[in-house]
Design an enzyme around this catalytic site. Structure first.
Site, PDB file in Angstrom:
ATOM      1  CG  ASP A 116      31.797  62.087  29.698  1.00 50.24           C
ATOM      2  OD1 ASP A 116      31.908  61.007  29.086  1.00 50.24           O
ATOM      3  OD2 ASP A 116      32.007  62.207  30.916  1.00 50.24           O
ATOM      4  CG  ASN A 163      38.892  57.935  25.759  1.00 55.07           C
ATOM      5  OD1 ASN A 163      38.491  58.956  25.197  1.00 55.07           O
ATOM      6  ND2 ASN A 163      38.515  57.647  27.000  1.00 55.07           N
ATOM      7  CD  GLU A 216      34.857  82.305  33.745  1.00 52.84           C
ATOM      8  OE1 GLU A 216      34.163  81.666  34.550  1.00 52.84           O
ATOM      9  OE2 GLU A 216      35.672  83.191  34.076  1.00 52.84           O
TER      10      GLU A 216
HETATM   11  C1  IPE Z   1      36.840  62.335  28.519  1.00 52.69           C
HETATM   12  O1  IPE Z   1      35.783  61.478  28.830  1.00 52.69           O
HETATM   13  C2  IPE Z   1      37.337  62.075  27.130  1.00 52.69           C
HETATM   14  C3  IPE Z   1      36.423  62.416  26.037  1.00 52.69           C
HETATM   15  C4  IPE Z   1      35.255  62.977  26.174  1.00 52.69           C
HETATM   16  C5  IPE Z   1      36.904  62.128  24.717  1.00 52.69           C
HETATM   17  P1  IPE Z   1      36.009  60.100  29.585  1.00 52.69           P
HETATM   18  O2  IPE Z   1      34.666  59.511  29.759  1.00 52.69           O
HETATM   19  O3  IPE Z   1      37.024  59.295  28.888  1.00 52.69           O
HETATM   20  O4  IPE Z   1      36.627  60.584  30.975  1.00 52.69           O
HETATM   21  P2  IPE Z   1      36.496  59.956  32.430  1.00 52.69           P
HETATM   22  O5  IPE Z   1      36.940  58.532  32.338  1.00 52.69           O
HETATM   23  O6  IPE Z   1      35.074  60.080  32.834  1.00 52.69           O
HETATM   24  O7  IPE Z   1      37.386  60.814  33.274  1.00 52.69           O
HETATM   25  C1  IPE Z   2      32.242  60.092  25.506  1.00 56.22           C
HETATM   26  O1  IPE Z   2      31.296  59.212  26.003  1.00 56.22           O
HETATM   27  C2  IPE Z   2      32.916  59.561  24.261  1.00 56.22           C
HETATM   28  C3  IPE Z   2      34.311  59.160  24.465  1.00 56.22           C
HETATM   29  C4  IPE Z   2      35.002  59.279  25.556  1.00 56.22           C
HETATM   30  C5  IPE Z   2      34.977  58.557  23.315  1.00 56.22           C
HETATM   31  P1  IPE Z   2      31.692  58.000  26.938  1.00 56.22           P
HETATM   32  O2  IPE Z   2      32.035  56.834  26.082  1.00 56.22           O
HETATM   33  O3  IPE Z   2      32.734  58.401  27.904  1.00 56.22           O
HETATM   34  O4  IPE Z   2      30.315  57.742  27.674  1.00 56.22           O
HETATM   35  P2  IPE Z   2      30.079  57.503  29.228  1.00 56.22           P
HETATM   36  O5  IPE Z   2      30.815  58.570  29.970  1.00 56.22           O
HETATM   37  O6  IPE Z   2      30.599  56.148  29.536  1.00 56.22           O
HETATM   38  O7  IPE Z   2      28.601  57.618  29.395  1.00 56.22           O
HETATM   39 MG    MG Z   3      32.737  59.224  29.750  1.00 52.93          MG
END
Ligand code: IPE
Ligand code: IPE
Ligand code: MG
Length: 237
Positions: A18, A66, A205
């Site tokens: 993330d 997503n 964990e």
């Molecule tokens: C979780 O991250 C999904 C992936 C890392 C692929 P998101 O950024 O989509 O999750 P939320 O919206 O913060 O819960």
């Molecule tokens: C994780 O990064 C990648 C996917 C969920 C595809 P994000 O796109 O969620 O990035 P943030 O959380 O908005 O920074």
């Molecule tokens: Mg994210």
């Protein structure tokens, strides 16, 4: 090796990758650039994991939720996935990596679904680390699909309701045959599972690291495992 913790077997490490968007925003770049840099971090982390006592590396790459992101971002992410599958297969083979994909493939474009099957088949006999990509993956959707499959078996008279146990359910999940994750890492500072491996993480964990995914690498993975080795796993006993 520090990664072995108090267990003799190699570990299953799962990562919620993330923070790509925030990484890009901090640089005044479009989110896609964060996702691109995220692929470099994925490569670095996979390489690092191969030098540690890790048998399975599961990476949450695209969640079922997503799909609700803006169409442009989804399109870019699918483009990057296409690019990764196309360009990385050779290196996965050279490095003896086995690829497995978990998630609802019905939502993926046909050409991507085909590339996934080809990559899985091509790497099926590799004996090194197993790289598991969670794509269009949701833990609740996975459990619902497993329940549907078992209900169909009961309807068909192949199974009794009383015979439905944890083993039967686990056998219907995308992860069938895989060990449960020992460690679930989430980067970017968020402290939630976001629907990741809900069933499988019952006794994992959790390690939360304050690093945005595109900055992740060997040192972060080593630090996460170091943290893990200090945990006392009791499994309720
Ligand atoms: C979780 O991250 C999904 C992936 C890392 C692929 P998101 O950024 O989509 O999750 P939320 O919206 O913060 O819960
Ligand atoms: C994780 O990064 C990648 C996917 C969920 C595809 P994000 O796109 O969620 O990035 P943030 O959380 O908005 O920074
Ligand atoms: Mg994210």
């Amino acid at each position: 090796m520090q990664a072995k913790a108090k267990s003799d077997r190699p570990l299953h490490v799962a990562i919620i990758m993330d923070g790509n968007g925030r990484w890009a925003a901090a640089r005044g770049l479009p989110r896609t650039m964060g996702h691109k840099a995220g692929i470099d971090a994925l490569r670095r982390t996979l390489e690092a994991a191969q030098g540690m006592a890790i048998s399975h590396l599961t990476l949450y790459s695209f969640s079922a939720e997503n799909w609700q992101r803006p169409a442009g971002e989804v399109h870019e992410l699918m483009g990057l996935l296409r690019f990764y599958l196309k360009t990385e297969l050779k290196s996965l083979c050279e490095n003896n990596v086995r690829l497995r994909v978990i998630g609802d493939r019905g939502y993926l474009a046909d050409d991507i679904a085909t590339m996934i099957v080809q990559a899985e088949n091509k790497t099926a006999n590799n004996t090194g680390i197993t790289l598991v990509l969670a794509l269009s993956y949701g833990g609740r959707q996975e459990i619902a699909a497993a329940v549907r499959a078992l209900a169909r078996k009961v309807e068909a008279g192949m199974l009794t309701a009383e015979a439905v146990d944890e083993k039967q359910i686990a056998a219907q999940l995308y992860t069938h045959g895989m060990p449960d994750p020992d460690v679930v890492i989430r980067t970017s500072g968020e402290k939630r599972t976001s629907n990741f491996l809900l069933w499988q993480s019952a006794y994992a964990e959790y390690v939360f690291q304050d690093v945005l995914w595109p900055d992740y690498g060997q040192a972060h993975l080593a630090a996460a495992l170091e943290d893990f080795t200090k945990r006392e796993r009791r499994f309720g006993k």
